[in-house]
Design a protein around this motif. Structure first.
Motif, PDB file in Angstrom:
ATOM      1  N   CYS A  90       0.854  -1.182   0.000  1.00 33.32           N
ATOM      2  CA  CYS A  90       0.000   0.000   0.000  1.00 33.32           C
ATOM      3  C   CYS A  90       0.896   1.240   0.000  1.00 33.32           C
ATOM      4  O   CYS A  90       1.776   1.363   0.845  1.00 33.32           O
ATOM      5  CB  CYS A  90      -0.911   0.002   1.225  1.00 33.32           C
ATOM      6  N   PRO A  91       0.710   2.173  -0.933  1.00 43.06           N
ATOM      7  CA  PRO A  91       1.581   3.353  -1.002  1.00 43.06           C
ATOM      8  C   PRO A  91       1.377   4.336   0.149  1.00 43.06           C
ATOM      9  O   PRO A  91       2.171   5.258   0.312  1.00 43.06           O
ATOM     10  CB  PRO A  91       1.197   3.989  -2.346  1.00 43.06           C
ATOM     11  N   ILE A  92       0.331   4.136   0.957  1.00 42.55           N
ATOM     12  CA  ILE A  92       0.088   5.024   2.089  1.00 42.55           C
ATOM     13  C   ILE A  92       0.800   4.518   3.340  1.00 42.55           C
ATOM     14  O   ILE A  92       1.608   5.216   3.951  1.00 42.55           O
ATOM     15  CB  ILE A  92      -1.419   5.171   2.368  1.00 42.55           C
ATOM     16  N   CYS A  93       0.514   3.269   3.734  1.00 43.19           N
ATOM     17  CA  CYS A  93       1.087   2.730   4.973  1.00 43.19           C
ATOM     18  C   CYS A  93       2.301   1.832   4.724  1.00 43.19           C
ATOM     19  O   CYS A  93       2.970   1.418   5.675  1.00 43.19           O
ATOM     20  CB  CYS A  93       0.026   1.955   5.746  1.00 43.19           C
ATOM     21  N   LEU A  94       2.545   1.503   3.440  1.00 42.91           N
ATOM     22  CA  LEU A  94       3.678   0.660   3.039  1.00 42.91           C
ATOM     23  C   LEU A  94       3.579  -0.771   3.559  1.00 42.91           C
ATOM     24  O   LEU A  94       4.575  -1.493   3.603  1.00 42.91           O
ATOM     25  CB  LEU A  94       5.009   1.284   3.480  1.00 42.91           C
ATOM     26  N   GLU A  95       2.360  -1.187   3.959  1.00 46.64           N
ATOM     27  CA  GLU A  95       2.139  -2.560   4.416  1.00 46.64           C
ATOM     28  C   GLU A  95       1.596  -3.408   3.264  1.00 46.64           C
ATOM     29  O   GLU A  95       1.079  -2.895   2.276  1.00 46.64           O
ATOM     30  CB  GLU A  95       1.155  -2.573   5.587  1.00 46.64           C
ATOM     31  N   ASP A  96       1.717  -4.733   3.432  1.00 42.39           N
ATOM     32  CA  ASP A  96       1.282  -5.667   2.389  1.00 42.39           C
ATOM     33  C   ASP A  96      -0.225  -5.572   2.136  1.00 42.39           C
ATOM     34  O   ASP A  96      -1.006  -5.393   3.071  1.00 42.39           O
ATOM     35  CB  ASP A  96       1.643  -7.095   2.799  1.00 42.39           C
ATOM     36  N   HIS A 130      -5.263   0.140   0.878  1.00 44.53           N
ATOM     37  CA  HIS A 130      -6.172  -0.367   1.891  1.00 44.53           C
ATOM     38  C   HIS A 130      -7.373   0.572   1.982  1.00 44.53           C
ATOM     39  O   HIS A 130      -7.222   1.799   1.861  1.00 44.53           O
ATOM     40  CB  HIS A 130      -5.482  -0.430   3.261  1.00 44.53           C
ATOM     41  N   ARG A 131      -8.559   0.029   2.190  1.00 42.70           N
ATOM     42  CA  ARG A 131      -9.752   0.871   2.281  1.00 42.70           C
ATOM     43  C   ARG A 131      -9.595   1.937   3.372  1.00 42.70           C
ATOM     44  O   ARG A 131      -9.965   3.098   3.180  1.00 42.70           O
ATOM     45  CB  ARG A 131     -10.971   0.000   2.558  1.00 42.70           C
ATOM     46  N   THR A 132      -9.039   1.553   4.496  1.00 41.93           N
ATOM     47  CA  THR A 132      -8.859   2.514   5.592  1.00 41.93           C
ATOM     48  C   THR A 132      -7.858   3.602   5.212  1.00 41.93           C
ATOM     49  O   THR A 132      -8.046   4.775   5.563  1.00 41.93           O
ATOM     50  CB  THR A 132      -8.380   1.794   6.854  1.00 41.93           C
ATOM     51  N   CYS A 133      -6.817   3.243   4.480  1.00 35.20           N
ATOM     52  CA  CYS A 133      -5.831   4.231   4.030  1.00 35.20           C
ATOM     53  C   CYS A 133      -6.449   5.179   3.010  1.00 35.20           C
ATOM     54  O   CYS A 133      -6.157   6.381   2.999  1.00 35.20           O
ATOM     55  CB  CYS A 133      -4.617   3.534   3.433  1.00 35.20           C
ATOM     56  N   TYR A 134      -7.309   4.637   2.146  1.00 36.76           N
ATOM     57  CA  TYR A 134      -7.992   5.461   1.150  1.00 36.76           C
ATOM     58  C   TYR A 134      -8.866   6.514   1.829  1.00 36.76           C
ATOM     59  O   TYR A 134      -8.865   7.689   1.444  1.00 36.76           O
ATOM     60  CB  TYR A 134      -8.835   4.560   0.251  1.00 36.76           C
ATOM     61  N   GLU A 135      -9.595   6.093   2.852  1.00 39.07           N
ATOM     62  CA  GLU A 135     -10.478   7.024   3.555  1.00 39.07           C
ATOM     63  C   GLU A 135      -9.683   8.116   4.254  1.00 39.07           C
ATOM     64  O   GLU A 135     -10.100   9.281   4.281  1.00 39.07           O
ATOM     65  CB  GLU A 135     -11.343   6.248   4.551  1.00 39.07           C
ATOM     66  N   GLU A 136      -8.533   7.772   4.805  1.00 39.29           N
ATOM     67  CA  GLU A 136      -7.678   8.776   5.443  1.00 39.29           C
ATOM     68  C   GLU A 136      -7.070   9.709   4.402  1.00 39.29           C
ATOM     69  O   GLU A 136      -6.923  10.910   4.636  1.00 39.29           O
ATOM     70  CB  GLU A 136      -6.556   8.089   6.242  1.00 39.29           C
ATOM     71  N   MET A 137      -6.715   9.167   3.240  1.00 36.27           N
ATOM     72  CA  MET A 137      -6.117   9.975   2.184  1.00 36.27           C
ATOM     73  C   MET A 137      -7.060  11.074   1.707  1.00 36.27           C
ATOM     74  O   MET A 137      -6.646  12.207   1.422  1.00 36.27           O
ATOM     75  CB  MET A 137      -5.732   9.076   0.999  1.00 36.27           C
ATOM     76  N   LEU A 138      -8.366  10.758   1.618  1.00 40.02           N
ATOM     77  CA  LEU A 138      -9.345  11.717   1.135  1.00 40.02           C
ATOM     78  C   LEU A 138      -9.511  12.916   2.065  1.00 40.02           C
ATOM     79  O   LEU A 138     -10.039  13.945   1.660  1.00 40.02           O
ATOM     80  CB  LEU A 138     -10.704  11.029   0.924  1.00 40.02           C
TER      81      LEU A 138
END
Length: 221
Positions: free
Chosen positions: A105-111, A129-137
């Motif tokens: 994941c390019p946000i958290c760098l986790e698998d 990750h869905r959670t990373c996407y929501e934080e990115m927005l």
């Protein structure tokens, strides 16, 4: 595979017994969901391939992914090119990138491939990750890898059209043009410079970047 050796750290009589009364830490080990003697259930879900015991979470084993995933199975399909199980509503409606799930994941760098967090497919085909996407927005609207818009921005672009029309540039900038590169369609165009944003002449997106210096239009000098 069966193993006859006693495991390291086996519990003694004073430490209590694991499993049912028929389970002996020195016995021949055989992974299965229930005890052959008393039918004690070791796990509501058991995968004979992964040897995974767990509570019932509607899990299923995906042969193509090579792991067990949280279902229910009928809500997901395996995209062969992306190499990942995705929600059924994305079947035939997402951009495929070969083996994209094997990237972190390019946000958290986790698998992403083995994560229990649902993957979100961006319009450009990249995964987060869905959670990373929501934080990115909360901070922006663009893919962190390719800068393509991560959601449909059409309504916002039309609002920006109105703001640009209502905000004339000072006279010294009114004839100024600039070359831009659009992050959404990858097209290049020359447009009038405006502090609020430069609109792509091809797809009408404001997700653009300046690709050259500003200049005064010769026919309007």
């Amino acid at each position: 595979m069966a193993a006859s050796a006693r495991e390291d750290g086996a519990r003694g009589p004073k430490q209590g017994r694991r499993g049912c009364e028929h389970y002996d830490r020195g016995c021949l080990l055989k992974a299965q969901q229930t005890c052959e003697e008393c039918s004690t259930l070791f796990g509501e879900y058991y995968c004979s391939i992964c040897h995974l015991f767990d509570k019932d979470k509607k899990q299923y084993h995906c042969e193509n992914c090579g792991i067990c995933r949280i279902g229910p199975k009928e809500d997901f399909f395996h995209c062969v090119k992306c190499n990942l199980c995705l929600a059924m509503n994305l079947q035939g409606k997402h951009k495929c990138i070969e083996n994209v799930s094997r990237q972190n994941c390019p946000i958290c760098l986790e698998d992403i491939h083995t994560s229990r967090v649902v993957a979100h497919v961006l319009p450009c085909g990249h995964l987060l990750h869905r959670t990373c996407y929501e934080e990115m927005l909360k901070e922006g609207y663009r893919c962190p890898l390719c800068m393509h818009s991560a959601l449909d921005m059409t309504r916002y672009w039309r609002q920006l059209d109105d703001e640009v029309a209502q905000t004339p540039m000072p006279s010294e900038y009114q004839n100024m043009t600039v070359d831009i590169l659009c992050n959404d369609c990858n097209g290049r165009s020359t447009v009038q410079f405006h502090i609020l944003g430069m609109k792509c002449n091809i797809c009408e997106s404001y997700n653009t970047a300046q690709a050259g210096g500003c200049r005064i239009s010769l026919d309007q000098q």
